[in-house]
Motif scaffolding. Structure first.
Motif, short mmCIF file in Angstrom:
data_model
loop_
_atom_site.label_atom_id
_atom_site.label_comp_id
_atom_site.label_asym_id
_atom_site.label_seq_id
_atom_site.Cartn_x
_atom_site.Cartn_y
_atom_site.Cartn_z
N ALA A 122 0.85 -1.20 0.00
CA ALA A 122 0.00 0.00 0.00
C ALA A 122 0.88 1.24 0.00
O ALA A 122 1.98 1.24 0.57
N VAL A 123 0.41 2.29 -0.68
CA VAL A 123 1.13 3.57 -0.72
C VAL A 123 0.26 4.61 -0.01
O VAL A 123 -0.61 5.22 -0.63
N PRO A 124 0.47 4.81 1.28
CA PRO A 124 -0.41 5.69 2.06
C PRO A 124 -0.04 7.17 1.98
O PRO A 124 0.00 7.88 2.98
N LEU A 125 0.24 7.64 0.76
CA LEU A 125 0.55 9.05 0.54
C LEU A 125 -0.73 9.77 0.15
O LEU A 125 -1.48 9.28 -0.70
N SER A 126 -0.98 10.91 0.73
CA SER A 126 -2.23 11.62 0.51
C SER A 126 -2.33 12.14 -0.92
O SER A 126 -1.32 12.36 -1.59
N ARG A 127 -3.55 12.31 -1.38
CA ARG A 127 -3.83 12.93 -2.67
C ARG A 127 -4.59 14.23 -2.42
O ARG A 127 -5.29 14.35 -1.42
N PRO A 128 -4.46 15.19 -3.35
CA PRO A 128 -3.70 15.17 -4.61
C PRO A 128 -2.20 15.21 -4.36
O PRO A 128 -1.75 15.69 -3.31
N ARG A 129 -1.45 14.70 -5.34
CA ARG A 129 0.00 14.62 -5.23
C ARG A 129 0.69 15.41 -6.33
O ARG A 129 0.22 15.44 -7.46
#
Length: 267
Positions: free
Chosen positions: A223-230
């Motif tokens: 999983a890539v738990p980086l917030s959006r928008p990126r």
């Protein structure tokens, strides 16, 4: 995870080889992708990542196992699937506008309606001033914008992308990554994005699937738990990105080493 719009269940694909024996490209491949999810697929060169897209698109049938799109078994090209290849499929004798209008025309839209829809997408990808240009008059990045508009003009529910930005220089590639995220946001489309670039995979995706050396199967899913928008350049500088990168690379590097050893042995 919501009900998947893409599901591979133990899918295996074999191709005839020059030796008279079958070559197994992917084996017992099991994977799910939900609506609105962006999944990147990474693995060693030649392991079968592109074959995975061919199975989902219906361009190749599975030798064993099953492939489903929207709960229906794939036996031909499913509706609502857009495919963006490594080499663009722009027609050299058509203008930018008419290249983008080709999809709606094939689906039965009138010439005027197709061109009106195409004009909207040409503008959305930043090429409004180049609508009458021909492919030979465009830079590599501009051609990729045309290819992206060609894919999105049909409002696909599923986007299959096979290393679409690999031929671009670093700066243009970064711009196209941001452009893709901007245009995809809010569409609800499921994306399966094949790439050799681990940084690209993490910067774009919700999940990264690591494939084994050939014949490919799923080794790990992260999983890539980086917030959006990126913003892809900004996100690459964060501690969270580096932490995910190290974790995924630890899995991927083993398969890259295995692939190199096998290539050396065969050579």
């Amino acid at each position: 995870m919501n009900d998947p719009v893409i599901e591979l269940r133990g899918a295996t694909k074999r191709f005839p080889s020059g030796t008279g024996q079958a070559h197994t490209a992917v084996r017992e491949l099991t994977m799910q992708v939900s609506a609105g999810e962006f999944v990147a697929v990474v693995g060693p060169t030649g392991c079968g990542k592109s074959t995975t897209l061919s199975l989902v698109s219906g361009l190749e049938p599975a030798s064993e196992g099953e492939v489903y799109v929207r709960g229906e078994r794939v036996r031909s090209i499913p509706r609502g699937v857009g495919y963006m290849f490594q080499n663009d499929a722009i027609l050299p004798w058509r203008s930018v506008l008419d290249n983008v209008a080709a999809g709606p025309r094939y689906r039965g839209a009138s010439r005027s309606a197709a061109r009106a829809t195409a004009a909207t997408w040409v503008e959305r990808v930043g090429l409004a001033g180049f609508a009458k240009y021909y492919p030979h008059q465009l830079s590599g990045g501009m051609r990729k914008r045309v290819a992206l508009a060609q894919t999105l003009v049909n409002e696909p529910e599923i986007m299959l992308m096979d290393e679409p930005f690999s031929a671009l220089d670093v700066q243009t590639r970064s711009l196209m990554q941001d452009e893709l995220l901007r245009l995809w946001a809010g569409t609800g489309a499921a994306v399966v994005f094949v790439t050799h670039d681990l940084e690209e995979a993490i910067a774009l995706a919700d999940r990264v699937v690591v494939m084994t050396a050939s014949p490919a199967t799923v080794k790990d899913v992260f999983a890539v738990p980086l917030s959006r928008p990126r913003n892809v350049e900004d996100v690459r500088l964060t501690a969270e990105f580096l932490e995910i990168y190290r974790e995924v690379w630890e899995s991927l590097r083993v398969e890259v080493a295995r692939a190199r050893e096998e290539a050396s042995r065969v050579g």
